[in-house]
Design a protein around this motif. Structure first.
Motif, PDB file in Angstrom:
ATOM      1  N   THR B 688       3.015  -0.724  -8.130  1.00 13.42           N
ATOM      2  CA  THR B 688       3.124   0.741  -8.020  1.00 13.42           C
ATOM      3  C   THR B 688       4.575   1.203  -7.999  1.00 13.42           C
ATOM      4  O   THR B 688       4.865   2.369  -8.244  1.00 13.42           O
ATOM      5  CB  THR B 688       2.438   1.264  -6.740  1.00 13.42           C
ATOM      6  OG1 THR B 688       2.882   0.476  -5.655  1.00 13.42           O
ATOM      7  CG2 THR B 688       0.951   1.218  -6.856  1.00 13.42           C
ATOM      8  N   GLN B 768      -1.216  -4.972  -6.119  1.00 15.59           N
ATOM      9  CA  GLN B 768      -0.788  -4.008  -5.105  1.00 15.59           C
ATOM     10  C   GLN B 768      -0.013  -4.747  -4.026  1.00 15.59           C
ATOM     11  O   GLN B 768      -0.566  -5.528  -3.266  1.00 15.59           O
ATOM     12  CB  GLN B 768      -2.008  -3.313  -4.489  1.00 15.59           C
ATOM     13  CG  GLN B 768      -1.675  -2.350  -3.361  1.00 15.59           C
ATOM     14  CD  GLN B 768      -0.733  -1.234  -3.784  1.00 15.59           C
ATOM     15  OE1 GLN B 768      -0.980  -0.564  -4.782  1.00 15.59           O
ATOM     16  NE2 GLN B 768       0.359  -1.054  -3.063  1.00 15.59           N
ATOM     17  N   GLY B 781      -1.168   3.810  -9.152  1.00 20.56           N
ATOM     18  CA  GLY B 781      -1.732   2.587  -9.723  1.00 20.56           C
ATOM     19  C   GLY B 781      -2.782   2.902 -10.779  1.00 20.56           C
ATOM     20  O   GLY B 781      -2.829   2.275 -11.842  1.00 20.56           O
TER      21      GLY B 781
END
Lengths: 88, 853
Positions: B688, B768, B781
């Protein structure tokens, strides 16, 4: 020498009462009243008191003597000044 | 003071405290209370990174044993317990080394040679230790020593000054136990941030009251410390806004107040330390006494850290003042006060050096200390002129005096919040920008602010008037029983909150955030960004990052600070690995092959019957802090080959990842390097944080006139008017995201088109890291996923809960100051990637069929 001590004691007490405890009942300030640890003297009033004693009695304080061991009560203060005068 | 006289104080019964419990019952009650306090440190994992949890049994057991011993043995027992504590935290060898180094310093102080020679020898020792701490020497032994130097430094950096000062001026007759216990105190095994304690005070207050009274104070202060640390967590996790996103008066105020309130962690630790020493008879002065309620600068200076104040008065202020007083007392006061603050500034950097390994001297620090100096000086001069009347019986509070005092307190608190936010913010521009955000608010917001201040003044005034009523003495000075019941109620309440099954707060985010020491969302993002792009400068590490980084050794470098890389001028990235190179990086060996990849050796030409995967990524993929064979790439390769059928092609995964590479750099790596190895699959790993990395990278390329290296990139930047210099803020948020998206779209499209042109399968893998993303991160994301799908990637979304289960995160990262995955973390990533590949069998099958062709 006891007279000298009594005089130092009285002068110091009078100075503290006048400068830092105005309006205070003199009997409240006893020989054992904690001055530094009790918050009566902070750093500025301590150096003011030291200045008074140096000027009045022509003595000099060492920096390490500005501590609770020597200045926390009227009795200790008197003993230190008397000792300095005795050794002068 | 001789030890004998100290010990005799242990049996004194001079206390006037009410005792409605018998001494035995009172001691038992204290033990229960202490057990609860220590238990809470486990429930909430308080100061876990400092090792507190490992030492709590020692503290509790040590307290019981110490209290049961005859008075004359107690100081020696405390010393023995402290040394054992050091051995538990650092291991026996390093603890012995630390004690040996400390003893060497003490022996030098007592050598029968002139003082100038002793001081010179101390200087030589100091220089050697400085060389090790700063890693001017870099050997195996210096690395070992460096792990204990923050603690050794924190113990000796100021206390040795006081010790030498006392030896030279008074040379008291002390026992060996008294001398050693002064330096090697149990709390110092845990907390580096407790460097100063006056040697005289340490001895004078040892059992200077009734033992039970001192133990009671110790337990209560530890409880207070726990409370401070928990409040700190709430503020840090939920009330500390991202400064860059502040857009109105409310945000400005919250940011300023929270920056000052975060000091609760320091005061919490100090209370724990002083309280812990109280358990062993040291009746030390109270520190951090209601410092948020200081009514002036001198008052704050005395309240916030009395130990530091006393040290500076003794070593700096009084000597200078007495030397200059006869010429002019006022000038003496000015010089002495300014000296105190200038030296305090320098000594804070000196302290930072021993604890953190660097010596920061910044403009922000200079302004902070200068402002503090000037305000305290002005206050001192006013007080010296006007005098400060005191009373032995306490002053009578009138409504007027109460209001004046409340005004002073509110004014002082406001000033300190502003000053603290400036100091911890790290940059003058950043702080001015923060303040200017208040201008976006409507006048009604300012009215609310005035109303709030007026409310605070009213509450403060009424409080003072009520507090002088005789009945409040019951609250101020409760009996032991009353105080114990109140304390137990608070501690049990905290225990209940900390036990989610019992309290039913399992899903409450506030309670969840209390239970662990972790970074808040924007600090976590900032830390990760630092690993990748080194955007952060050192000052950003203040606050909780600074606390976490306390134990960070100086050799824990960024990749660009090592000798692993060589500069390249004709690429979109600045450097690449030196081929056939080996070094220690973050305490793991890192070896490169002949192609300059952090990997084992591969031929340039793809061997027959082989599926080749080129892995593109940054520090996580490169494997910061783990050995070559422990990276998830190496593990995945092994696992794929171990489970393949006998006739299936073998799999080679070539690791092209380098710490600090943004997606732009990864595209160029594919172009310039990976393609030549004839991969069947290109695996681009995304996070991200990627959108935030490409813009600074683009800015650097533009500054270095490197856009010309890639005309397509230059074209897209010009055509889309992408501006990498847009400053983050609420009004630019959408523009920045638009530019990030356009640039990443181009990167993804370029990667995919290169792959498709060469019959390479492009695979986009999303990890993540760190877990528990904010809603904004989840959205980001998803957007990245959309971009990858549109570009033509096969996408693999790694299951965050499988890789980093919420309750395992801390145990899957390298160190408290470095959240890269550790060995187990890499294993879990490899396992999850393998699972995903099994769920997409067509990927390897297609690649295998291509290979056969």
């Amino acid at each position: 020498m006891p007279d000298r001590s009594a005089e130092i004691h009285a002068a110091t007490k009078a100075f503290i009462l006048q400068e830092f405890l105005p309006g205070e009942d003199p009997s409240e300030l006893t020989n054992g009243t904690p001055l530094l640890s009790g918050g009566v003297l902070d750093s500025i009033s301590t150096v003011k008191l030291v200045g008074f004693l140096e000027d009045t009695y022509g003595i000099e304080f060492a920096a390490h003597e500005i501590s609770e061991d020597h200045l926390d009560t009227l009795d200790r203060l008197t003993a230190l000044v008397t000792a300095k005068l005795g050794s002068a | 003071m001789a030890e004998a006289s100290i010990d005799s104080g242990a049996t004194s019964q001079g206390s006037s405290a009410p005792r409605e419990f018998s001494p035995a019952l009172r001691f038992l009650a204290l033990c229960v209370e202490l057990a609860l306090v220590l238990g809470l440190t486990h429930v909430f994992e308080l100061e876990a990174s400092s090792g507190l949890l490992e030492l709590t049994p020692w503290v509790f057991g040590g307290f019981l044993l110490h209290a049961a011993l005859p008075a004359r043995w107690r100081l020696r027992a405390f010393l023995a317990l402290s040394l054992a504590g050091f051995a538990v935290v650092f291991g026996p060898a390093l603890a012995a080394c630390m004690v040996a180094l400390g003893l060497t310093l003490l022996v030098i102080c007592h050598l029968p040679v002139p003082w100038w020679l002793r001081l010179s020898l101390l200087g030589v020792m100091g220089t050697l230790l400085t060389a090790a701490r700063a890693e001017w020497v870099f050997t195996d032994w210096s690395l070992e020593i460096n792990t204990i130097l923050p603690v050794l430094g924190s113990i000796f950096m100021f206390r040795l000054v006081l010790y030498v000062y006392e030896l030279r001026t008074e040379n008291p007759d002390l026992t060996a136990s008294q001398r050693l216990a002064y330096f090697f105190m149990l709390p110092n095994a845990l907390f580096a941030l407790f460097p100063i304690i006056d040697s005289k005070t340490f001895r004078r207050t040892y059992y200077d009251r009734d033992a039970l009274e001192i133990y009671t104070k110790g337990v209560r202060w530890m409880g207070r410390g726990v409370t401070h640390l928990l409040i700190y967590r709430i503020i840090y996790q939920h009330f500390t806004p991202n400064v860059e996103a502040v857009s109105d008066l409310g945000g400005v105020l919250l940011s300023m107040v929270s920056s000052y309130a975060l000091y609760l962690r320091v005061s919490g630790v100090f209370h724990l330390v002083i309280g812990m020493l109280g358990l062993f008879g040291f009746n030390l002065p109270e520190t951090h006494h209601h410092y948020f309620l200081a009514s002036g600068f001198n008052d704050l200076w005395r309240r916030i850290n009395i130990y530091w104040t006393d040290f500076m008065m003794k070593i700096v202020y009084y000597p200078i003042f007495l030397r200059l007083r006869r010429r002019s007392p006022t000038r003496a006061m000015v010089v002495a006060t300014l000296s105190v603050f200038m030296i305090s500034w320098w000594l804070h950097s000196y302290q930072w050096f021993w604890i953190r390994g660097s010596f920061p001297m910044t403009a922000v620090d200079a302004i902070f200390w200068s402002l503090f100096a000037v305000t305290v000086l002005a206050n001192s001069l006013l007080q010296a002129r006007a005098g400060a009347a005191r009373s032995l019986r306490g002053k009578r509070v009138t409504p007027r005096s109460a209001l004046v005092h409340a005004l002073k307190v509110v004014g002082m608190f406001s000033f300190m919040c502003a000053l603290w936010s400036f100091w911890t913010g790290g940059s003058i521009d950043g702080w001015l920008k923060l303040v200017s955000a208040a201008g976006n608010s409507p006048p009604s917001d300012f009215m609310w602010l005035f109303a709030g201040v007026a409310g605070a003044l009213a509450v403060g005034t009424i409080w003072q008037l009520v507090a002088q009523r005789p009945w409040t003495a019951l609250v101020d000075r409760p009996s032991f029983r009353g105080a114990w019941c109140s304390s137990m109620a608070l501690l049990l309440g905290l225990l209940w909150i900390g036990s989610p099954q019992a309290s039913g707060f399992e899903d409450n985010t506030y309670v969840a955030s209390l239970r662990k020491e972790r970074l808040n969302a924007h600090d976590e993002a900032r830390r990760l960004r630092g690993y990748y792009e080194e955007i952060l400068d050192e000052r950003h590490d203040l606050g909780v990052l600074g606390q976490l980084a306390q134990g960070k050794p100086a050799h824990w470098l960024r990749l660009s600070q090592t000798d692993a890389l060589m500069a390249v001028s004709d690429r979109l990235y600045d450097a690449e690995f030196i081929p056939n190179h080996e070094l220690m990086f973050c305490e793991a060996s890192l070896t490169t092959n002949r192609w300059g990849l952090r990997d084992k050796d591969y031929s340039l030409e793809k061997p027959p019957n082989t599926v080749r995967i080129a892995l593109l990524g940054a520090s996580i993929e490169m494997g910061t802090g783990v050995e070559n064979h422990q990276t998830f790439e190496a593990r995945l390769e092994r696992q794929l080959n171990e489970e393949r059928a006998a006739d299936a092609p073998q799999v080679e995964i070539l690791n092209f990842a380098v710490a600090g590479y943004s997606p732009l750099a990864q595209l160029d790596v594919l172009n310039a390097r990976a393609r030549a190895f004839e991969p069947d699959i290109v695996m681009l790993v995304a996070h991200t944080i990627d959108p935030q990395l490409v813009m600074p990278h683009l800015a650097r390329l533009m500054e270095r006139d490197k856009l010309r290296l890639n005309p397509q990139l230059q074209q897209i930047v010009e055509k889309e008017a992408i501006d990498p210099y847009l400053e983050a803020g609420p009004e630019t948020k959408h523009d920045i995201w638009r530019d990030q998206r356009r640039l990443l779209t181009w990167v993804y499209n370029s990667v995919a088109s290169i792959c498709h042109a060469q019959q390479i399968e492009p695979v986009w893998v999303f990890l993540q890291h760190p877990p528990n993303p904010s809603p904004a991160q989840v959205l980001r994301g998803e957007k990245l996923h959309d971009l990858a799908l549109k570009a033509g990637f096969t996408t693999l979304m790694l299951d965050g809960e499988r890789v980093y289960p919420a309750d395992r995160w801390a145990s899957l990262t390298l160190r408290p100051w470095d959240n890269h995955p550790n060995v187990e973390g890499h294993q879990r990533i490899a396992d999850e990637l393998l699972r995903q590949l099994r769920e997409h069998p067509q990927l390897l099958a297609a690649a295998a069929s291509t290979t056969e062709r």
